[in-house]
Motif scaffolding. Structure first.
Motif, mmCIF file in Angstrom:
data_model
loop_
_atom_site.group_PDB
_atom_site.id
_atom_site.type_symbol
_atom_site.label_atom_id
_atom_site.label_comp_id
_atom_site.label_asym_id
_atom_site.label_seq_id
_atom_site.Cartn_x
_atom_site.Cartn_y
_atom_site.Cartn_z
ATOM 1 N N ASN A 83 -15.354 2.187 -4.115
ATOM 2 C CA ASN A 83 -15.138 0.596 -4.712
ATOM 3 C C ASN A 83 -15.627 0.604 -5.943
ATOM 4 O O ASN A 83 -15.435 -0.098 -6.954
ATOM 5 N N SER B 204 -10.179 -10.022 -7.699
ATOM 6 C CA SER B 204 -8.666 -10.387 -7.246
ATOM 7 C C SER B 204 -7.786 -9.103 -7.354
ATOM 8 O O SER B 204 -6.800 -8.885 -6.783
ATOM 9 N N ARG B 205 -8.234 -8.143 -8.492
ATOM 10 C CA ARG B 205 -7.306 -7.130 -8.663
ATOM 11 C C ARG B 205 -7.494 -5.930 -7.735
ATOM 12 O O ARG B 205 -6.522 -5.405 -7.177
ATOM 13 N N ILE B 206 -8.780 -5.822 -7.225
ATOM 14 C CA ILE B 206 -9.027 -4.661 -6.434
ATOM 15 C C ILE B 206 -9.015 -5.322 -4.686
ATOM 16 O O ILE B 206 -9.167 -4.465 -3.951
ATOM 17 N N GLY B 207 -8.909 -6.634 -4.586
ATOM 18 C CA GLY B 207 -8.957 -7.011 -3.274
ATOM 19 C C GLY B 207 -10.346 -7.191 -2.548
ATOM 20 O O GLY B 207 -10.260 -7.382 -1.329
ATOM 21 N N ARG C 41 -12.980 1.698 -8.021
ATOM 22 C CA ARG C 41 -12.171 0.650 -8.407
ATOM 23 C C ARG C 41 -12.426 -0.228 -9.247
ATOM 24 O O ARG C 41 -11.637 -0.451 -10.105
ATOM 25 N N ARG D 157 4.450 8.349 -13.300
ATOM 26 C CA ARG D 157 3.654 9.084 -12.701
ATOM 27 C C ARG D 157 4.081 10.127 -12.073
ATOM 28 O O ARG D 157 3.567 11.201 -11.402
ATOM 29 N N ALA E 22 -8.831 -0.236 -17.273
ATOM 30 C CA ALA E 22 -7.212 -0.656 -17.563
ATOM 31 C C ALA E 22 -7.010 -1.810 -18.369
ATOM 32 O O ALA E 22 -6.248 -1.939 -19.076
ATOM 33 N N GLU E 23 -7.905 -2.912 -17.987
ATOM 34 C CA GLU E 23 -7.522 -4.133 -18.800
ATOM 35 C C GLU E 23 -8.353 -4.393 -20.078
ATOM 36 O O GLU E 23 -8.264 -5.311 -20.541
#
Lengths: 402, 402
Positions: free
Chosen positions: A28, A49-52, A31, A222, A38-39
């Motif tokens: 985590n 909210s991105r990683i849940g 993550r 990918r 990335a952002e």
DNA sequence: CTATTTCGTCATCGCGGTTTACAAATTAGT
DNA sequence: ACTAATTTGTAAACCGCGATGACGAAATAG
């Protein structure tokens, strides 16, 4: 022997790492790093909210990452929507740095990349390395590394590892050069020769070039095939965002794929290998030119100047590449093929024949062929970024070094 | 819109499933199943040391798996070492079963495999399917499936899913046959035609054959190339124990790898594809034989009876295969190449030329070529086992069906 | 100026693997 | 035969980690 602590028998079905809460936490943490990376800049709530995960959980993860110097709090965001604005987080520009190095046929290069992906220091030395003993070459390289490390430290970075790109095959141990024909190195263990205290990884320049394409290219998929050429022709196969290395680490030897099975003998023992038609030496010979330094630049200039022999030679090389790639594409069904390294510069003259061959020999829509915009910087950047990725992939490791 | 619950934006960097405690438990349940399955019979303590968890943790996991009917307690082990003997656990022989089916060019077959890997029921129907409409063929298949399911249920099993092997390309959606030339099926959605209530997967028979080899073969490595042939020549690439499917699911089209770029035109649009030299039709023609049913059996018998023309035809096919495989081996550096399907039966006459090509054209030790001992059963078994593997890989799913 | 929305944090909870302890079942040694 | 040592399986207490729910803070909307 009172207690065999773990019975680490590596099961034939693959490693079976225990799934513990610590591992969960580590994943985590990774993550969170990847999301922010990335952002570029993200609030805690956005990360959640991105990683849940929940905001609360992310908060504790972020706290830890900030304590380790991997994330920075940039302060309140400019409010766009209704509600309290978040506090922007960004990957730290003063934390660990990846040191990348490249041993080219006629240059050495080193650079330092921070977690944000910015190149923060670099050093280059020109001069032919072909045929020199590994010892002195690596000694010079070590000097460059020390300089870059010093420069990076002056900017508040600390080196997290060193990755070296070499033009040759590297064993799966990650530090022994098995065979580098253009340097005439064979069975050279760089781990023993590079006395920096840093964790070392050595890999093929084509592999690092492909990774650079994967991580830095715009909209690179990918699953793709990255083809590059210096003297030999190397390819790297990327499957699901991972390099395919093969049993011995020799995967991607596109240069010795048979193109015309009854063609001329090749040094590898085969006949009509791709290298016989699209290798640097072969193309120069077909174009009626002498072998020399910067032969690729020469070819590009001559082709640009409408030199008929050169154009025909490159056309034929493109055809051969197209035939070999048809085989590869049929076997792998990649999302695209990327031409990198020296091939990128010659693409305008290679592509027409290559794509024609690929289109003719394939049913349905042909696999798209793209040209790398990273050019000759690919391997060096890929090397440096591989260290950075390792940190992003498991941030907890750096905590041990505090 | 009060609360966008998850913002399931699939990030370009790949899925980022949250790592929650429930996921951890599920993975550990799977580890227990795999450990027991791999050894056949294991005590809780042995499982614990295999997968790196504590005995206490394993106890609770095992309790749950027994409650779900996936594990069975066999009772105390015969004591071998000092200390209290463990209680043997085994994968249940009365739990879920995988139903595998195969649509061949001239037969249909269905079987049921239990979690232990034993075939517990089967049904076959011979008769040519080439050119028949999918409708009636699938209807017959449905009948066979129902019979096998009924037989399995009589033995105390319940069907966990259905996997169908077809001789053709299957879309990545897992149920649409894009193109099956030997059946003359195109764009056929089996999901709509197979009204069993079971979860359905459809895949290429070469892929299922390769998976059978991976799971059932003796000492098959986790990185290999599986080549099979019925009418076309298909290959399956297995990397790190996983099938490489490709972007559209078309990976492994070895049959259309160029072998002689200026050779005869092929239906695919190319020239000199492998299929022109080693495909069934091409070999029969070269041997001077007529095309008919069971052509492979005929070839094997004639070759065994020293028929000179047949032997030469097979030798040449082996050479062509060797050339194509040289390309594949150079690209992938697999641990081995496995000949399956029809090729397995013809191996004695193909292998010499094939291995000679491979050895000549490769530096270093040549990639070993093995012959599958599963033969024509591979795809059917692979299909059934794929369902079983899915249960072993995530045992928690079956709990939802109780 | 108030209602609403969103952010970050805190206290509490539940879940899951670990630790510790213990009874049970076996072998080794005298 | 009896004791010591060893190993197994389980139960109770513990700890780490994410989820939940509540709350103050900081912004917008009306």
């Amino acid at each position: 022997m009172t207690a065999p602590p773990h019975e680490t028998r590596p099961t034939a079905t693959g490693r079976a790492l225990p799934d513990t809460q610590q591992g969960m936490r580590r994943r985590n943490l990774a993550r969170v790093m990847h999301a922010v990376s990335a952002e570029g800049s993200l609030s805690r709530a956005a990360v959640a909210s991105r990683i849940g995960l929940t905001r609360a959980a992310v908060s504790t993860l972020v706290d830890e990452l900030i304590r380790w110097g991997l994330l920075e709090e940039l302060g309140p965001e400019r409010p766009s929507r209704v509600g309290r604005p978040g506090s922007a987080l960004a990957v730290s520009g003063h934390g660990p740095a990846g040191i990348g190095a490249e041993v080219g046929v006629d240059h050495l290069a080193v650079c330092a990349v921070d977690l944000r992906g910015a190149v923060r220091a670099r050093a280059v030395r020109h001069g032919a390395n072909r045929g020199r003993n590994p010892g002195p070459v690596v000694e010079e390289l070590t000097g460059l590394v020390r300089r870059v490390v010093a420069d990076a430290e002056r900017e508040g970075l600390w080196p997290a590892g060193l990755a070296v790109a070499v033009p040759g095959l590297v064993a799966r141990d990650g530090h022994t050069v098995v065979h580098a024909p253009n340097l005439d190195w064979h069975g050279t263990d760089l781990g023993a020769l590079l006395p920096t205290g840093l964790p070392l990884t050595v890999d093929n320049e084509a592999n690092f070039g492909a990774l650079a394409e994967l991580w830095l290219g715009d909209a690179t998929p990918r699953d793709f095939l990255h083809v590059s050429a210096e003297i030999g022709i190397g390819a790297a196969v990327v499957v699901d965002g991972q390099l395919l290395r093969g049993k011995r680490g020799f995967a991607g030897e596109l240069g010795h794929v048979p193109v015309r099975p009854d063609g001329p003998r090749c040094a590898c023992g085969g006949r009509g290998c791709l290298e016989q038609y699209a290798g640097e030496e072969a193309v120069l010979r077909a174009a009626g030119l002498e072998s020399r330094e910067d032969a690729v630049g020469l070819l590009a200039r001559q082709a640009g100047a409408d030199h008929e022999g050169v154009r025909r030679a490159l056309h034929d090389a493109g055809t051969a590449l197209g035939i070999a790639l048809t085989g590869a594409v049929n076997l792998l069904d990649p999302e695209s093929v990327v031409l990198g390294g020296a091939l990128a510069g010659l693409a305008p003259w290679l592509l027409p024949a290559l794509e024609a061959e690929l289109a003719d020999r394939t049913t349905g829509p042909a696999c798209p062929v793209a040209v790398s915009r990273l050019g000759h910087e690919g391997p060096l950047l890929g090397a440096a970024h591989s260290v950075v990725r390792a940190v992003l992939d498991d941030p907890a490791t750096v905590a041990e070094r505090l």
